[in-house]
Design an enzyme around this catalytic site. Structure first.
Site, mmCIF file in Angstrom:
data_model
loop_
_atom_site.group_PDB
_atom_site.id
_atom_site.type_symbol
_atom_site.label_atom_id
_atom_site.label_comp_id
_atom_site.label_asym_id
_atom_site.label_seq_id
_atom_site.Cartn_x
_atom_site.Cartn_y
_atom_site.Cartn_z
ATOM 1 N N GLY B 66 8.264 -18.822 -12.115
ATOM 2 C CA GLY B 66 9.063 -18.865 -10.898
ATOM 3 C C GLY B 66 9.270 -17.485 -10.290
ATOM 4 N N THR B 67 9.507 -16.507 -11.137
ATOM 5 C CA THR B 67 9.773 -15.156 -10.642
ATOM 6 C C THR B 67 8.584 -14.616 -9.859
ATOM 7 O OG1 THR B 67 11.229 -14.737 -12.512
ATOM 8 C CG2 THR B 67 10.378 -12.804 -11.344
ATOM 9 N N ASN B 145 20.700 -22.618 -9.259
ATOM 10 C CA ASN B 145 20.623 -22.749 -10.714
ATOM 11 C C ASN B 145 21.982 -22.688 -11.396
ATOM 12 O OD1 ASN B 145 19.882 -20.102 -9.485
ATOM 13 N ND2 ASN B 145 20.296 -19.360 -11.552
ATOM 14 N N GLN B 173 14.524 -25.306 -9.780
ATOM 15 C CA GLN B 173 15.519 -26.182 -10.421
ATOM 16 C C GLN B 173 15.404 -27.640 -9.982
ATOM 17 O OE1 GLN B 173 17.567 -25.576 -12.866
ATOM 18 N NE2 GLN B 173 17.339 -23.370 -13.020
ATOM 19 N N SER B 193 8.352 -23.488 -11.565
ATOM 20 C CA SER B 193 8.280 -22.862 -12.885
ATOM 21 C C SER B 193 8.092 -23.939 -13.940
ATOM 22 C CB SER B 193 9.567 -22.076 -13.157
ATOM 23 O OG SER B 193 9.585 -21.636 -14.495
ATOM 24 N N HIS B 195 8.553 -23.821 -17.371
ATOM 25 C CA HIS B 195 9.441 -23.977 -18.542
ATOM 26 C C HIS B 195 10.765 -24.679 -18.231
ATOM 27 C CE1 HIS B 195 12.430 -20.581 -18.075
ATOM 28 N NE2 HIS B 195 11.508 -20.141 -17.252
ATOM 29 N N THR B 231 -7.465 -13.241 -15.340
ATOM 30 C CA THR B 231 -7.968 -14.416 -16.050
ATOM 31 C C THR B 231 -6.833 -15.399 -16.268
ATOM 32 O OG1 THR B 231 -9.646 -13.075 -17.116
ATOM 33 C CG2 THR B 231 -9.115 -15.178 -18.171
ATOM 34 N N CYS B 319 34.256 -11.294 -18.388
ATOM 35 C CA CYS B 319 35.515 -10.650 -18.606
ATOM 36 C C CYS B 319 35.495 -9.319 -17.869
ATOM 37 C CB CYS B 319 35.651 -10.416 -20.084
ATOM 38 S SG CYS B 319 37.167 -9.700 -20.502
HETATM 39 C C1 LIG Z 1 16.222 -20.859 -9.200
HETATM 40 C C2 LIG Z 1 15.330 -20.078 -10.116
HETATM 41 N N1 LIG Z 1 14.336 -19.334 -9.622
HETATM 42 C C3 LIG Z 1 13.503 -18.623 -10.404
HETATM 43 C C4 LIG Z 1 13.656 -18.614 -11.779
HETATM 44 C C5 LIG Z 1 12.717 -17.786 -12.610
HETATM 45 O O1 LIG Z 1 11.682 -18.562 -13.155
HETATM 46 P P1 LIG Z 1 10.797 -17.999 -14.354
HETATM 47 O O2 LIG Z 1 11.682 -17.925 -15.542
HETATM 48 O O3 LIG Z 1 9.695 -19.010 -14.512
HETATM 49 O O4 LIG Z 1 10.271 -16.682 -13.926
HETATM 50 C C6 LIG Z 1 14.681 -19.371 -12.348
HETATM 51 C C7 LIG Z 1 14.885 -19.380 -13.806
HETATM 52 O O5 LIG Z 1 15.641 -18.612 -14.374
HETATM 53 C C8 LIG Z 1 15.544 -20.115 -11.497
HETATM 54 O O6 LIG Z 1 16.555 -20.838 -11.998
HETATM 55 S S1 FES Z 2 34.566 -7.427 -21.702
HETATM 56 FE FE1 FES Z 2 36.344 -8.531 -22.141
HETATM 57 S S2 FES Z 2 37.690 -6.998 -22.803
HETATM 58 FE FE2 FES Z 2 35.934 -5.894 -22.308
#
Ligand SMILES: Cc1ncc(COP(=O)(O)O)c(C=O)c1O
Ligand code: FES
Lengths: 122, 380
Positions: B66-67, B145, B173, B193, B195, B231, B319
């Site tokens: 996806g990236t 996502n 997604q 993507s 996976h 390839t 946090c």
């Molecule tokens: C919306 C979205 N775009 C792109 C990606 C990236 O895909 P990939 O992990 O196949 O590079 C993700 C996954 O993390 C995603 O949720």
């Molecule tokens: S990240 Fe939660 S106290 Fe630092």
């Protein structure tokens, strides 16, 4: 990413709660920051006899709060004021990179609680 | 319960891939019979992917995921010698899109990041208003996502078409969860993507509508019509093809099953606990996405306790500690401070069951109550 000690402290935190008739109370943080730590202490003859915490925050915030209360319990207030980041880190077997400074929050709350006690008993 | 992060490979997909590691290890560019087998496998996978999204095989470019597909779509349509150009995207895109745009910005191009409403739906008026003479591309994700909001892609496509602008959508997604047909959606480019749909990691595709003028971002031996040299990852591509076929074949039943679990999980958590909020759109959302915020407790703490119970989820909350911030998506939804720190994303998979949902609801209830007891904010 967290040490076993952190996970253990987080899952079974010590001294959770609020002391109703506390001799000193310290609270830091806000909902904007996302961390709030409240520590209350019961002091007799300058010795911290009882200490409790309530924390809103992440795994580190909760486990360091618990560790700080354990370390401070039974100590003289002056000794407790000397507790440093390193002592907390040691008690927890270290913290992940980027979070190693977080142990300071709970210590700050403890210091505020002690100062509150000292203020009231001047 | 973290299927938006990744999914296990379907055994049928593994079976389809296995021969291509050993007996049929050929390079599709070779002229001998080993090469032929690979070339045939590649062609078959291309047909499978194309068929699943209503495209022609020539319109499918295989990538590493996806990236890379997002990178190719966005960088590929910016002519390298045409001076400054303008791109419109949204504030809640995946980093694969946002960081590609940020890179182009640093190269001197202009990017407009259109805001979303409290449910995560893009502001169409703002989008229309930001169009300029030099706008070359609109890129808006099909579904988010983190919070699962599904965008009005058809409407955005219409706007793009009226203004003669290319339109790309990241459908990483949505494939296998909602119908994805390139003509119905009206998109020029669409990222996939493997996976996320029970296929192997490191494989993906970009759909590029015939006639779209696009340049490569990877140069070499001119594989994939010159748009993606290198390839081919034959086992990965075969796996993607099989996963796409299965996803479109099973879409009806899988999506219904996931949506039933989703709706049951949401309503039971609301019954079990006060001070809970559903993040994202109530109905325009992925059938497998549950994103909840719990007042008085923090996301990572919940995540860790769920993990100890064998439940994997994710959180967009962080946090404070000033070293970490809440995710850009939650921030864009303008959640109140009370809720922004306590978010959890539970993303279901087709192999989950109602018993799993029971266990999650019970565990969540126990954990949230335990953490609220520890919290100075709640008076319980
Ligand atoms: C919306 C979205 N775009 C792109 C990606 C990236 O895909 P990939 O992990 O196949 O590079 C993700 C996954 O993390 C995603 O949720
Ligand atoms: S990240 Fe939660 S106290 Fe630092």
């Amino acid at each position: 990413m967290y040490s076993k000690k952190v996970i253990e402290e987080f899952s079974n935190p010590h001294n959770v709660g609020v002391i109703e008739d506390a001799d000193g109370v310290g609270e830091i943080g806000s909902t904007v920051d996302g961390d709030i730590i409240n520590i209350s202490i019961k002091v007799k003859d300058d010795v911290i006899e009882d200490i409790k915490f309530k924390t809103f925050g992440c795994v580190v915030a909760i486990s360091t709060s618990s560790a700080v209360t354990r370390l401070a319990k039974g100590k003289n207030v002056d000794e407790a004021l000397e507790l440093a980041n390193e002592d907390v880190l040691e008690a927890l077997g270290g913290l992940p990179e980027g979070k190693d400074k977080c142990s300071g929050f709970a210590l700050d709350a403890l210091k505020l609680a002690i100062e509150d006690y000292q203020e009231k008993n001047k | 319960m973290d299927h938006s992060a990744t999914t296990p490979v379907d055994p049928l997909v593994v079976d389809a891939m296995l021969p291509y590691f050993s007996e049929m290890f050929g390079n599709s560019s070779s002229l001998h019979s080993f090469g032929m087998e690979a070339a045939e496998a590649l062609a078959r996978a291309r047909e499978q992917v194309a068929e699943a999204i209503g495209a022609s095989p020539e319109e499918i470019i295989f990538t590493s995921g996806g990236t890379e597909s997002d990178n190719l779509a966005i960088r590929g349509v910016i002519p390298h010698d045409a001076g400054k150009k303008h791109i419109i995207t949204s504030v809640i895109e995946h980093p694969a899109v946002l960081n590609t745009c940020a890179f182009l910005e640093s190269m001197g191009h202009d990017i407009t990041y259109v805001p979303v409403d409290a449910d995560g739906i893009i502001d169409l008026q703002e989008l229309k208003g930001s169009i300029r003479d030099d706008t070359v591309l609109i890129s808006v994700m099909h579904a988010n996502n983190e919070v699962g909001t599904i965008q009005p892609i058809e409407e955005i496509a219409k706007i793009a078409k009226e203004n003669d602008i290319y339109f790309h959508t990241d459908a990483v997604q949505t494939v296998g969860k909602v119908p994805v047909n390139v003509d119905d959606l009206g998109v020029d480019m669409l990222s996939i993507s493997s996976h996320k749909i029970h296929g192997p990691k490191g494989a993906g595709a970009l759909y590029v509508r015939k006639g779209t003028v696009i340049e490569p971002i990877v140069f070499g031996g001119n594989h994939e019509r010159g748009l993606r040299s290198g390839t081919e990852n034959i086992p990965g591509i075969v796996g993607l093809g099989k996963a796409m076929s299965l996803a479109s074949e099973l879409l009806g039943t899988d999506a219904k099953h996931m949506q039933e679990m989703r709706d049951s999980l949401i309503s039971r958590v609301f019954d079990a606990l006060p001070d809970v909020r559903l993040n994202g759109h109530p109905t325009q959302r992925l059938p497998n996405n549950v994103n909840l915020s719990f007042k008085y407790v923090e996301g990572e703490s919940m995540l860790m306790m769920l993990d100890m119970k064998g439940i994997a989820v994710s959180t967009g909350s962080a946090c404070s500690s000033k070293s970490m911030n809440a995710s850009h998506v939650l921030t864009s939804l303008k959640l109140e401070d009370d809720y922004i720190h306590g978010s959890l994303r539970i993303s279901l998979g087709k192999e989950n069951t109602m018993e799993d949902v029971d266990y999650v609801v019970e565990s969540l209830k126990e954990i949230v109550l335990k953490l609220r007891e520890m919290s100075p904010l709640s008076n319980s």
